[in-house]
Design an enzyme around this catalytic site. Structure first.
Site, PDB file in Angstrom:
ATOM      1  CB  VAL A   1      11.394 -27.729 -12.683  1.00 41.63           C
ATOM      2  CG1 VAL A   1      12.867 -27.419 -12.469  1.00 41.63           C
ATOM      3  CG2 VAL A   1      11.194 -29.231 -12.779  1.00 41.63           C
ATOM      4  CB  CYS A   2       9.792 -22.620 -13.266  1.00 41.40           C
ATOM      5  SG  CYS A   2      10.530 -23.038 -14.869  1.00 41.40           S
ATOM      6  CB  ALA A   3       6.662 -23.528  -9.040  1.00 42.17           C
TER       7      ALA A   3
END
Length: 184
Positions: free
Chosen positions: A65-67
């Site tokens: 998700v962060c990527a």
């Protein structure tokens, strides 16, 4: 300097987790904090610097998700005028650099808050309980050229991406040349 502590919450996979640090809100002057760039240089977040800042806060670039969120903001940063995007996490600068190289991230700055967690504490985004205690939650702040917070989103669920549409609209509004930038 951190003003009074507050205790807010968000969720991690449906479970409530506490956040700690100073509460900052829309209309507040954005605290000036230094984070560490991928090349170990200092990056200033917040304050008045003549252009808008989009501060994207993520727990770790080493999650899907962060990527995905960082890739999306990298894409959008290429289209922004008079604004810079800074992704802040607790990842080590070396890991952030490797991520940017691997993913072709070139339009934004990454900043690690690993040294003193000063950013997380100053902006109230330090996860204080649960399995992610000690890292940042997922949040987005838009700071105008005058150093005032014009948008804040603490994502209600850490595992979900932010409201891109609202954040990008806030960036467009903060960089608009049709306003002098002194009104709220």
């Amino acid at each position: 300097k951190i003003k009074g502590n507050y205790m807010a919450t968000t969720k991690l996979k449906g479970n409530v987790v506490e956040l700690s640090g100073a509460e900052v809100n829309v209309g507040d002057k954005a605290p000036v904090v230094t984070v560490v760039a991928k090349d170990l240089s200092d990056v200033q977040v917040g304050g008045e610097n003549g252009k808008s800042q989009v501060v994207v806060v993520v727990p770790s670039l080493d999650t899907a998700v962060c990527a995905a969120e960082t890739r999306k903001f990298n894409e959008e940063a290429a289209k922004m005028e008079n604004a810079e995007v800074i992704v802040v996490s607790m990842d080590l600068p070396f890991a952030m650099g490797r991520f940017c190289t691997t993913e072709g991230i070139e339009n934004l700055t990454v900043g690690s808050d690993f040294r003193a967690k000063a950013f997380a504490k100053s902006y109230g985004v330090l996860v204080a309980s649960g399995p992610l205690a000690g890292v940042t939650c997922r949040a987005v702040f838009v700071i105008n050229a005058s150093g005032v917070i014009t948008y804040k989103e603490i994502c209600p669920e850490i595992t979900e991406e932010p409201n891109y549409e609202a954040a990008l609209a806030a960036v467009n509004e903060s960089t608009s040349t049709s306003c002098c930038g002194t009104c709220h």
